[in-house]
Design a protein around this motif. Structure first.
Motif, PDB file in Angstrom:
ATOM      1  N   ARG A 220       4.758  -1.263  -4.355  1.00  0.00           N
ATOM      2  CA  ARG A 220       5.988  -1.649  -3.251  1.00  0.00           C
ATOM      3  C   ARG A 220       6.809  -0.403  -3.224  1.00  0.00           C
ATOM      4  NH1 ARG A 220       7.212  -7.613  -2.603  1.00  0.00           N
ATOM      5  NH2 ARG A 220       5.650  -8.649  -3.877  1.00  0.00           N
ATOM      6  N   HIS A 221       7.079   0.395  -4.263  1.00  0.00           N
ATOM      7  CA  HIS A 221       7.939   1.444  -4.159  1.00  0.00           C
ATOM      8  C   HIS A 221       7.152   2.738  -3.528  1.00  0.00           C
ATOM      9  CE1 HIS A 221      10.586   4.578  -5.391  1.00  0.00           C
ATOM     10  NE2 HIS A 221       9.619   5.276  -5.900  1.00  0.00           N
ATOM     11  N   GLU A 222       5.924   2.870  -3.557  1.00  0.00           N
ATOM     12  CA  GLU A 222       5.242   4.043  -2.926  1.00  0.00           C
ATOM     13  C   GLU A 222       5.152   3.704  -1.415  1.00  0.00           C
ATOM     14  OE1 GLU A 222       4.327   6.855  -4.082  1.00  0.00           O
ATOM     15  OE2 GLU A 222       5.155   6.430  -6.167  1.00  0.00           O
ATOM     16  N   THR A 223       4.934   2.466  -0.834  1.00  0.00           N
ATOM     17  CA  THR A 223       4.861   2.077   0.405  1.00  0.00           C
ATOM     18  C   THR A 223       6.096   1.822   0.902  1.00  0.00           C
ATOM     19  OG1 THR A 223       4.396  -0.176  -0.323  1.00  0.00           O
ATOM     20  CG2 THR A 223       2.478   1.105  -0.030  1.00  0.00           C
TER      21      THR A 223
ATOM     22  N   ASN B  17       8.124  -0.764   0.290  1.00  0.00           N
ATOM     23  CA  ASN B  17       7.952  -2.089   0.253  1.00  0.00           C
ATOM     24  C   ASN B  17       7.438  -2.727   1.556  1.00  0.00           C
ATOM     25  OD1 ASN B  17       8.655  -4.495  -1.042  1.00  0.00           O
ATOM     26  ND2 ASN B  17      10.460  -4.793   0.378  1.00  0.00           N
ATOM     27  N   LYS B  18       6.511  -1.852   2.120  1.00  0.00           N
ATOM     28  CA  LYS B  18       5.615  -2.290   3.061  1.00  0.00           C
ATOM     29  C   LYS B  18       4.281  -3.154   2.564  1.00  0.00           C
ATOM     30  CE  LYS B  18       6.878   0.478   7.005  1.00  0.00           C
ATOM     31  NZ  LYS B  18       7.684   1.516   6.256  1.00  0.00           N
ATOM     32  N   LYS B  19       3.911  -2.559   1.351  1.00  0.00           N
ATOM     33  CA  LYS B  19       2.652  -3.370   0.512  1.00  0.00           C
ATOM     34  C   LYS B  19       3.228  -3.668  -0.630  1.00  0.00           C
ATOM     35  CE  LYS B  19       0.190  -2.478   4.359  1.00  0.00           C
ATOM     36  NZ  LYS B  19      -0.661  -3.550   5.075  1.00  0.00           N
ATOM     37  N   SER B  20       2.244  -4.581  -1.119  1.00  0.00           N
ATOM     38  CA  SER B  20       2.176  -5.114  -2.718  1.00  0.00           C
ATOM     39  C   SER B  20       0.918  -5.577  -3.241  1.00  0.00           C
ATOM     40  CB  SER B  20       3.344  -6.642  -2.579  1.00  0.00           C
ATOM     41  OG  SER B  20       2.614  -7.341  -2.054  1.00  0.00           O
ATOM     42  N   LEU B  21       1.216  -5.990  -4.344  1.00  0.00           N
ATOM     43  CA  LEU B  21       0.060  -6.717  -5.251  1.00  0.00           C
ATOM     44  C   LEU B  21      -0.585  -7.712  -4.644  1.00  0.00           C
ATOM     45  CD1 LEU B  21      -1.885  -6.107  -7.630  1.00  0.00           C
ATOM     46  CD2 LEU B  21      -0.486  -7.545  -8.930  1.00  0.00           C
ATOM     47  N   ASP B  22       0.190  -8.632  -3.411  1.00  0.00           N
ATOM     48  CA  ASP B  22      -0.164  -9.774  -2.903  1.00  0.00           C
ATOM     49  C   ASP B  22      -1.408  -9.050  -2.032  1.00  0.00           C
ATOM     50  OD1 ASP B  22       1.876 -10.769  -4.135  1.00  0.00           O
ATOM     51  OD2 ASP B  22       2.925 -11.539  -2.472  1.00  0.00           O
ATOM     52  N   ASP B  23      -1.121  -8.008  -1.313  1.00  0.00           N
ATOM     53  CA  ASP B  23      -2.002  -7.314  -0.266  1.00  0.00           C
ATOM     54  C   ASP B  23      -3.283  -7.116  -0.826  1.00  0.00           C
ATOM     55  OD1 ASP B  23      -0.567  -7.040   2.198  1.00  0.00           O
ATOM     56  OD2 ASP B  23       0.996  -6.150   1.003  1.00  0.00           O
ATOM     57  N   VAL B  24      -3.208  -6.562  -2.219  1.00  0.00           N
ATOM     58  CA  VAL B  24      -4.443  -6.210  -3.040  1.00  0.00           C
ATOM     59  C   VAL B  24      -5.302  -7.621  -3.109  1.00  0.00           C
ATOM     60  CG1 VAL B  24      -5.341  -5.489  -5.119  1.00  0.00           C
ATOM     61  CG2 VAL B  24      -3.454  -4.238  -4.446  1.00  0.00           C
TER      62      VAL B  24
ATOM     63  N   ALA C  43      -1.458   1.170  -1.978  1.00  0.00           N
ATOM     64  CA  ALA C  43      -0.573   2.054  -2.426  1.00  0.00           C
ATOM     65  C   ALA C  43      -0.362   3.354  -1.492  1.00  0.00           C
ATOM     66  CB  ALA C  43      -0.668   2.417  -3.827  1.00  0.00           C
ATOM     67  N   GLY C  44      -1.453   4.019  -0.983  1.00  0.00           N
ATOM     68  CA  GLY C  44      -1.574   5.127  -0.151  1.00  0.00           C
ATOM     69  C   GLY C  44      -1.353   6.221  -1.380  1.00  0.00           C
ATOM     70  N   THR C  45      -1.712   6.246  -2.464  1.00  0.00           N
ATOM     71  CA  THR C  45      -1.475   7.045  -3.418  1.00  0.00           C
ATOM     72  C   THR C  45      -2.294   7.010  -4.803  1.00  0.00           C
ATOM     73  OG1 THR C  45       0.235   8.579  -4.658  1.00  0.00           O
ATOM     74  CG2 THR C  45       0.575   5.964  -4.662  1.00  0.00           C
ATOM     75  N   SER C  46      -2.187   7.804  -5.435  1.00  0.00           N
ATOM     76  CA  SER C  46      -2.827   7.729  -6.979  1.00  0.00           C
ATOM     77  C   SER C  46      -2.025   6.733  -7.845  1.00  0.00           C
ATOM     78  CB  SER C  46      -2.962   8.754  -7.667  1.00  0.00           C
ATOM     79  OG  SER C  46      -3.278   8.874  -8.991  1.00  0.00           O
ATOM     80  N   LEU C  47      -3.083   5.867  -8.377  1.00  0.00           N
ATOM     81  CA  LEU C  47      -2.087   4.806  -9.380  1.00  0.00           C
ATOM     82  C   LEU C  47      -2.522   5.372 -10.522  1.00  0.00           C
ATOM     83  CD1 LEU C  47      -2.515   1.695  -7.310  1.00  0.00           C
ATOM     84  CD2 LEU C  47      -0.397   3.049  -7.583  1.00  0.00           C
ATOM     85  N   ALA C  48      -2.921   6.428 -11.206  1.00  0.00           N
ATOM     86  CA  ALA C  48      -3.414   6.939 -12.321  1.00  0.00           C
ATOM     87  C   ALA C  48      -2.630   6.558 -13.607  1.00  0.00           C
ATOM     88  CB  ALA C  48      -3.788   8.545 -12.186  1.00  0.00           C
ATOM     89  N   ASP C  49      -1.286   6.594 -13.149  1.00  0.00           N
ATOM     90  CA  ASP C  49      -0.343   6.271 -14.401  1.00  0.00           C
ATOM     91  C   ASP C  49      -0.397   4.884 -14.701  1.00  0.00           C
ATOM     92  OD1 ASP C  49       0.730   5.727 -11.867  1.00  0.00           O
ATOM     93  OD2 ASP C  49       2.834   5.941 -12.442  1.00  0.00           O
TER      94      ASP C  49
END
Ligand code: ZN
Length: 616
Positions: free
Chosen positions: A423-426, A428-435, A464-470
Motif C-alpha cells: 500500500r505504501h509503495e503504490t 495506496n493504489k494496490k494491496s495484498l487483496d490485489d495479490v 508493489a512495483g518494487t522489490s519486497l526483499a525486506d
C-alpha cells in the motif's frame, strides 16, 4: 451441499447409465457405507469395483487427509477385510506393506467388505457413536492404485433412527428405498456422486439427527450450516452475521467458485478443516452468548471459509495433485494458513463484526505468541511450513518443541507488513487483496495450477512495483521483525518496549483435566524450565496444598521475584519435589494504536485497509 431429509422419501428407479457421461466409462466404483452398530464405533464399508483390467488390483487407504498436515495411517483402522467376486464367492487377496492390499480381479469385478474402527470425535478423523457418524472419506474409502481420477458413487445407509446427512457432495437426485444394485430390500439410502477421488476425499459426510440453521444466499448461491447439537442461541442473527462474513470474503476475491456451500457443525470440541465447498467445524452454539466467544467463532468461521479461496484454489504448487500415500510438503503453508489468519481478522473487521481495537488486539495476540517463544530464533516461516509434518501434535517432543514457531502466529504478522508495504509503495493504489485476486485469476482460473515460491513473490513484487526483499527476509530467515517501520505506513504505532510484569515469574501454564492439574506449557529459560519442569507433568501440590489451575495463579500472584515456591510433581512414574526461586518477567506488550498527526497517505491507507475499500 445437501442435507437429505430421508423422511420425505421419494421412491425412484435408478438408471445409472442415463445419469451422466461420468458413468459412460466402462469401469465403476461404488461404495456403501453403513453404521448399524454405532456403539461399536465402527463403519461397515462395501466397495464394488467392476470393469478393471488385470488379474489383480492394488487398493489403498490414504495415509492423511488434505487440510490436516499429519500422517494418520488410516489403513491401521481397517478390520475384517474380505474380498468376493460377483457371485459372492470369496476370492484371494493379500495385505501389502504400508497402506495397500492386493485383491484378485479374475472375473473383472470384485467386492471388498471391511470395517473401519473409529476412535475419537475430531474433524480430522472418521468417527461414529450412538449419536452421529462423521465419515471422513480419506479414512473410510479405499482407492484402486492409479485411479484417483475415477468417478465414485457413494451410498450412505444411516443408522435406523437418524434422519439427516450434511455433505458438500452432490446427491444423485433420488432417495432410494427400493432394492437396487445393492441387492438389499430394506433401509432408506442416500446416494452421492463424486467426479473423482480428490473431490470424494475433500467432502466429509455427517450423518445423524442434525439441525439446519436458517440458510442464506449470496449472489443466488445457497450457503448452509448444518450441525450436530448446535444448542440454543440466536440462530437468525448468527446466520445474518455469517452471511456478512461470506459476502465480505467473496467481494474481496470477486468470484464464487462453487454451486453450494455447507458449514458442517460436528458438535462441541476444537478444530476445523476446510474443504472445496464445505468446512468441518467444531461448533457449540451455547457458547455464543459472550461477545468474546462470538468473536472467536466469527474469526474461526471466516478462516475456514476463506480457505475455500486460499489453499483450496489459490494454492502452492505442491498442494496438488495430492499424494495420498506420502503427504505433500510445501514451504508456503505460511501463505495458505498464515494469510488465512490475516484475512480472517480483516474479513471480520470489514464485515462490521468487530471494532478497530478488537482487530488491533487480534494482531497483538499473533505477534505476542510469536515473540514470546524461543523458536523465533531457530525456525523461519518457510522452515515451519515445510517441517509441520514433524512439528505437529505427533511430531517433535521434549526440549525440541522450543525450536519451532507457528505459521499461525508469524504468518498473519508478516501478512500485515506485506500489505502495508504494498500500500505504501503504490501510494495506496494496490494491496495484498490485489495479490490474492491476481493469484486466483492467473493460477487457479487461467493456468489451473498452483504457484511456486518464486511466482508468489513475483506477483507480490509486480503489484508493489518494487522489490519486497525486506519483507521476504522475514519469511525465509529468523531476522528480528521491525514492526514499527511497516505499521507507520498506515499511521499506526506498536509498543515494543519491554516492561516488567508484576508478581513472581515461574513460567508455567497449567490445565485441569478430570480433577488433576497438568503443566500445559513451560516458558523456555524460565525458572520452571531451568528447574526441570516440563509439559504434561502432573502437579500434586503447590506450597503444600492440592492445586487447581486457579490456585496456582493465585499463589504466584501473591509472591514476588526472589520468593520461593514448592511443588510436588509426577514426571512419568517418578514423584519429585521442586523448590524454585521465582524470577522477574519482562515482556513487550505489542499494543497497536493510531499515531497522532497522520499524513494524507497514512490516513488513506488506514481507512482503506480497515474497510476494504479501494485506495485512491
Ligand atoms: Zn486453516
Amino acid at each position: 451441499m445437501r442435507v437429505a431429509f430421508i423422511r420425505c422419501v421419494i421412491v425412484a428407479i435408478l438408471f445409472l447409465e442415463t445419469l451422466d457421461p461420468l458413468f459412460a466409462q466402462k469401469s465403476t466404483i461404488q461404495f456403501e457405507i453403513s453404521m448399524n452398530q454405532p456403539a461399536t464405533h465402527t463403519f461397515h464399508v462395501t466397495m464394488h469395483c467392476a470393469g478393471f483390467k488385470g488379474d489383480s488390483i492394488d487398493v489403498k487407504m490414504p495415509v492423511w487427509s488434505p487440510g490436516y498436515y499429519q500422517r494418520l495411517d488410516f489403513a491401521n483402522n481397517v478390520e475384517n477385510f474380505q474380498v468376493s467376486n460377483a457371485s459372492q464367492n470369496s476370492t484371494g487377496w493379500r495385505k501389502l506393506p504400508g497402506n495397500a492390499w492386493r485383491v484378485s480381479n479374475s472375473s473383472a469385478s470384485f467386492i471388498i467388505n471391511y470395517d473401519v474402527k473409529t476412535f475419537r470425535p475430531f474433524v480430522g478423523t472418521p468417527y461414529v457413536d450412538e449419536t452421529r457418524g462423521y465419515i471422513l472419506p480419506a479414512g473410510v474409502c479405499l482407492y484402486p492404485a492409479g485411479e484417483i481420477n475415477h468417478p465414485v458413487i457413494v451410498t450412505i445407509k444411516p443408522y435406523s433412527t437418524w434422519s439427516n446427512i450434511a455433505t458438500g457432495l452432490d446427491s444423485i437426485p433420488w432417495i432410494v428405498s427400493i432394492d437396487s444394485i445393492i441387492g438389499e430390500k430394506k433401509g432408506k439410502y442416500v446416494r452421492y456422486v463424486a467426479p473423482d477421488y480428490d473431490i470424494l476425499y475433500d467432502s466429509p459426510i455427517l450423518v445423524g439427527n442434525l439441525e439446519e440453521l436458517p440458510p442464506f444466499f449470496v449472489k443466488g448461491i445457497p450457503h448452509r450450516f448444518i450441525a450436530y447439537k448446535p444448542g440454543e442461541f440466536d440462530k437468525v442473527s448468527f446466520m445474518n452475521d455469517l452471511k456478512k462474513i461470506v459476502e465480505t470474503a467473496t467481494n474481496l476475491i470477486g468470484d464464487i467458485p462453487y454451486k453450494h456451500y455447507t458449514f458442517i457443525g460436528t458438535g462441541p470440541g476444537a478444530g476445523g478443516i476446510e474443504h472445496l465447498n464445505s468446512a468441518s467445524v467444531s461448533f457449540d452454539g451455547t457458547n455464543q452468548t459472550s461477545k468474546q466467544n462470538r468473536l472467536k467463532t466469527y474469526f474461526f468461521l471466516a478462516h475456514e471459509y476463506f480457505h475455500n479461496y486460499n489453499v483450496k484454489r489459490i494454492r502452492p504448487i505442491e498442494l496438488g495433485p495430492f499424494d495420498y500415500d506420502n503427504g505433500n510438503r510445501t514451504k508456503m503453508l505460511w501463505v495458505s494458513e498464515g494469510l488465512s489468519v490475516y484475512y480472517e481478522e480483516m474479513i471480520v473487521k470489514r464485515a462490521g463484526l468487530c471494532t478497530e481495537d478488537e482487530l488491533f488486539d487480534a494482531f497483538r495476540s499473533n505477534i505476542l505468541a510469536y515473540e514470546g517463544k524461543p523458536g523465533r530464533l531457530y525456525q523461519s516461516l518457510t522452515q515451519s511450513s515445510y517441517e509441520t509434518w514433524s512439528d505437529g501434535p505427533f511430531g517433535r517432543t521434549g526440549d525440541e518443541v522450543n525450536k519451532t514457531i507457528s505459521y499461525y502466529d508469524k504468518g498473519p504478522a508478516v501478512g500485515m507488513l506485506l500489505d502495508f508495504k504494498i500500500r505504501h509503495e503504490t501510494k495506496n493504489k494496490k494491496s495484498l487483496d490485489d495479490v490474492m485476486r491476481t493469484l486466483y485469476k492467473e493460477f487457479y482460473q487461467q493456468k489451473k495450477r498452483g504457484f511456486t515460491e518464486h511466482e508468489f513473490r513475483q506477483v507480490c513484487e509486480k503489484i508493489a512495483g518494487t522489490s519486497l526483499a525486506d519483507v521476504f527476509d522475514y519469511v525465509s530467515t529468523t531476522k528480528e521483525v521491525d514492526y514499527k517501520k511497516y505499521l507507520q505506513y498506515a499511521g499506526l504505532d506498536i509498543d515494543t518496549t519491554s516492561k516488567e510484569i508484576p508478581g513472581g515469574w515461574l513460567g508455567i501454564s497449567a490445565r485441569e483435566r478430570k480433577d488433576s492439574v497438568f503443566i500445559s506449557s513451560v516458558d523456555w529459560n524460565s525458572p520452571a524450565w531451568n528447574a526441570g519442569l516440563r509439559q504434561r507433568n502432573l502437579i500434586l501440590d503447590i506450597d503444600g496444598a492440592k492445586p487447581d489451575a486457579h490456585t496456582i495463579k493465585a499463589v504466584l500472584e501473591n509472591k514476588n521475584p526472589g520468593d520461593k515456591v514448592n511443588l510436588t510433581v509426577m514426571q512419568g512414574d517418578e514423584k519429585k519435589n521442586f523448590s524454585i526461586v521465582l524470577g522477574k518477567k519482562r515482556e513487550a506488550p505489542f499494543t497497536i494504536s493510531r499515531k497522532p498527526n497522520m499524513d494524507e497517505l497514512q490516513k488513506a491507507i488506514l481507512e482503506s485497509w480497515l474497510t476494504g475499500s479501494k485506495g485512491f
